[in-house]
Design a protein around this motif. Structure first.
Motif, mmCIF file in Angstrom:
data_model
loop_
_atom_site.group_PDB
_atom_site.id
_atom_site.type_symbol
_atom_site.label_atom_id
_atom_site.label_comp_id
_atom_site.label_asym_id
_atom_site.label_seq_id
_atom_site.Cartn_x
_atom_site.Cartn_y
_atom_site.Cartn_z
ATOM 1 N N ALA A 188 0.741 -1.401 0.084
ATOM 2 C CA ALA A 188 -0.101 0.065 0.089
ATOM 3 C C ALA A 188 0.981 1.238 -0.029
ATOM 4 O O ALA A 188 2.028 1.335 0.717
ATOM 5 C CB ALA A 188 -0.879 -0.016 1.215
ATOM 6 N N LEU B 25 -6.333 -2.197 6.407
ATOM 7 C CA LEU B 25 -6.483 -1.401 4.784
ATOM 8 C C LEU B 25 -5.352 -1.674 3.891
ATOM 9 O O LEU B 25 -5.605 -1.493 2.616
ATOM 10 C CB LEU B 25 -6.996 0.068 5.150
ATOM 11 C CG LEU B 25 -8.225 0.314 5.765
ATOM 12 C CD1 LEU B 25 -8.509 1.816 6.186
ATOM 13 C CD2 LEU B 25 -9.321 -0.162 4.966
ATOM 14 N N VAL C 240 -6.165 -4.646 2.403
ATOM 15 C CA VAL C 240 -7.319 -4.738 1.443
ATOM 16 C C VAL C 240 -6.453 -4.078 0.127
ATOM 17 O O VAL C 240 -6.693 -4.271 -0.990
ATOM 18 C CB VAL C 240 -8.328 -3.504 1.751
ATOM 19 C CG1 VAL C 240 -9.337 -3.231 0.755
ATOM 20 C CG2 VAL C 240 -8.878 -4.210 3.196
ATOM 21 N N TYR C 241 -5.573 -3.201 0.013
ATOM 22 C CA TYR C 241 -4.882 -2.446 -1.253
ATOM 23 C C TYR C 241 -4.183 -3.738 -1.846
ATOM 24 O O TYR C 241 -4.457 -3.863 -3.105
ATOM 25 C CB TYR C 241 -3.993 -1.548 -0.698
ATOM 26 C CG TYR C 241 -3.218 -1.043 -1.766
ATOM 27 C CD1 TYR C 241 -3.644 0.014 -2.657
ATOM 28 C CD2 TYR C 241 -2.082 -1.466 -2.344
ATOM 29 C CE1 TYR C 241 -2.955 0.607 -3.628
ATOM 30 C CE2 TYR C 241 -1.367 -1.074 -3.393
ATOM 31 C CZ TYR C 241 -1.775 -0.018 -4.096
ATOM 32 O OH TYR C 241 -1.034 0.484 -5.316
ATOM 33 N N GLY D 222 -6.532 -5.849 -3.541
ATOM 34 C CA GLY D 222 -7.307 -5.168 -4.718
ATOM 35 C C GLY D 222 -6.334 -5.300 -5.909
ATOM 36 O O GLY D 222 -6.690 -5.671 -7.108
ATOM 37 N N HIS E 161 -3.531 -0.299 -11.399
ATOM 38 C CA HIS E 161 -4.832 0.290 -11.003
ATOM 39 C C HIS E 161 -5.492 1.323 -12.160
ATOM 40 O O HIS E 161 -6.585 1.253 -12.786
ATOM 41 C CB HIS E 161 -4.555 1.184 -9.689
ATOM 42 C CG HIS E 161 -5.762 1.948 -9.153
ATOM 43 N ND1 HIS E 161 -6.718 1.331 -8.382
ATOM 44 C CD2 HIS E 161 -6.299 3.271 -9.459
ATOM 45 C CE1 HIS E 161 -7.649 2.426 -8.133
ATOM 46 N NE2 HIS E 161 -7.247 3.468 -9.020
ATOM 47 N N CYS F 150 -10.798 -1.242 -3.925
ATOM 48 C CA CYS F 150 -9.915 -1.860 -2.937
ATOM 49 C C CYS F 150 -8.485 -1.318 -3.032
ATOM 50 O O CYS F 150 -7.744 -1.128 -1.950
ATOM 51 C CB CYS F 150 -9.751 -3.476 -3.047
ATOM 52 S SG CYS F 150 -11.360 -4.303 -2.315
ATOM 53 N N SER F 151 -8.114 -0.928 -4.278
ATOM 54 C CA SER F 151 -6.634 -0.539 -4.575
ATOM 55 C C SER F 151 -6.609 0.969 -4.654
ATOM 56 O O SER F 151 -5.865 1.678 -5.202
ATOM 57 C CB SER F 151 -5.897 -0.990 -5.648
ATOM 58 O OG SER F 151 -6.610 -0.874 -6.849
ATOM 59 N N MET F 152 -7.704 1.795 -3.926
ATOM 60 C CA MET F 152 -7.749 3.088 -4.027
ATOM 61 C C MET F 152 -6.403 3.798 -3.229
ATOM 62 O O MET F 152 -5.926 3.063 -2.228
ATOM 63 C CB MET F 152 -9.057 3.893 -3.520
ATOM 64 C CG MET F 152 -10.162 3.539 -4.388
ATOM 65 S SD MET F 152 -10.423 4.503 -5.717
ATOM 66 C CE MET F 152 -11.136 5.840 -5.178
ATOM 67 N N ASN G 197 -10.927 5.377 1.322
ATOM 68 C CA ASN G 197 -11.796 4.922 0.349
ATOM 69 C C ASN G 197 -11.855 3.863 -0.093
ATOM 70 O O ASN G 197 -12.737 3.136 -0.967
ATOM 71 C CB ASN G 197 -11.557 5.785 -1.102
ATOM 72 C CG ASN G 197 -11.530 7.132 -0.829
ATOM 73 O OD1 ASN G 197 -12.418 7.658 0.056
ATOM 74 N ND2 ASN G 197 -10.750 8.119 -1.444
ATOM 75 N N ARG G 198 -11.174 2.622 0.574
ATOM 76 C CA ARG G 198 -11.176 1.090 0.208
ATOM 77 C C ARG G 198 -12.461 0.538 0.734
ATOM 78 O O ARG G 198 -12.947 0.966 1.873
ATOM 79 C CB ARG G 198 -10.049 0.474 0.698
ATOM 80 C CG ARG G 198 -8.756 1.373 -0.125
ATOM 81 C CD ARG G 198 -7.312 0.631 0.315
ATOM 82 N NE ARG G 198 -6.282 1.856 0.140
ATOM 83 C CZ ARG G 198 -5.016 1.571 0.746
ATOM 84 N NH1 ARG G 198 -4.795 1.083 1.801
ATOM 85 N NH2 ARG G 198 -4.261 2.563 0.326
#
Length: 285
Positions: A166, A178, A181-182, A185, A209, A252-254, A259-260
């Motif tokens: 991330a 999070l 999560v990145y 994504g 992305h 997920c990769s914001m 924002n994820r």
């Protein structure tokens, strides 16, 4: 019984005893999509250095990276000869990974952050069910390595792997769910486009992305893994399905962690997409 052994690379003597308690805690964790730790070894080698290893159950179909990117095989001329993941398998594997992360983040006594999610850490059993390996490894390493022994194990500085880590970790932020999560994504985008985040086409401001985001929704069939197109000759009906999946990967990769998506939402959306795909498939057969 066939097992897989992971020997930790330790440069230091006198590694902390907390290794044992950390591993025992991980051994007690059970989930169908986590690689099962069978036992642990903690000893001294013939040089007098610490020897520590984790013994895992063996996964017959190897790691996801080898399925997505088979080394030494040309892109198009040998497409038919390569072993291939069907679209439904990709969906199931993605859901398996999300379920494991959800369990690590919310289903254990204390939150466990994976910190290094990537295709080589996703192992496939003989039925192609996905199991995440190396979960909690950053925490384990911190208990056996003197240079980070001062760092509290719940705030380990996680290095991660280029392409999947991330962006906030690069600014010194502590590891978080999070961050996982990145990585998920990016991995989801890779599973359905067949492109690694470290592909040489990604330079300057272009990354996996943005590459996917720019193609959605109209040009999605140009960026999807060619295998998926081979599998679906009458391909128009799968377009919506692919767009929905890749949109999850995008959110997920914001760049901004807030924002994820939460993993629970990811799982319910992936299951919904699978149901739609199965129903559409019946209609088009």
């Amino acid at each position: 019984m066939v097992v897989a052994v992971k020997v930790l690379n330790l440069q230091t003597r006198g590694a902390s005893k907390s290794f044992m308690s950390e591993c025992k805690a991980l051994r007690a964790i059970r989930h169908r999509n986590l690689l099962k730790i069978l036992t642990i070894c903690s000893s001294v080698d013939f040089h007098g250095n610490e020897f520590k290893a984790l013994v895992y159950e063996f996964m017959a179909n190897g790691n996801l990276g080898n399925w997505l990117h088979q080394v030494g095989v040309g892109d198009h001329e040998q497409l038919e000869e390569r072993r291939n993941l069907k679209l439904i398998q990709r969906l199931d594997i993605s859901t398996d990974i999300a379920s494991a992360l959800q369990y690590l983040h919310c289903g254990c006594e204390s939150t466990i952050i994976h910190g290094d999610l990537k295709p080589s850490n996703v192992l496939l059993d003989d039925e192609m069910m996905a199991h995440i390996g190396d979960f909690g490894l950053a925490k384990i390493i911190s208990t056996v390595s003197s240079d980070v022994a001062q760092v509290q194990s719940n705030s380990v500085a996680i290095r991660g792997t280029v392409g999947y880590v991330a962006p906030e970790y690069g600014m010194g932020d502590l590891a978080s769910t999070l961050g996982d999560v990145y990585s998920f994504g990016i991995l989801l985008l890779e599973i359905f486009t067949g492109k690694k985040p470290t592909d040489e086409m990604f330079e300057d401001h272009l990354n996996l992305h943005n590459f996917v985001k720019n193609a959605l929704p109209d040009r999605v069939m140009e960026i999807v893994d060619p295998f998926i197109l081979l599998e679906h000759n009458r391909r128009s009906w799968i377009k919506d399905c692919i767009v929905s999946i890749l949109r999850i990967g995008i959110v997920c990769s914001m760049e901004s962690p807030t924002n994820r998506m939460e993993m629970g939402s990811v799982i319910s959306q992936l299951r919904k997409i699978k149901n739609t795909y199965m129903n559409e498939g019946l209609n088009h057969d």
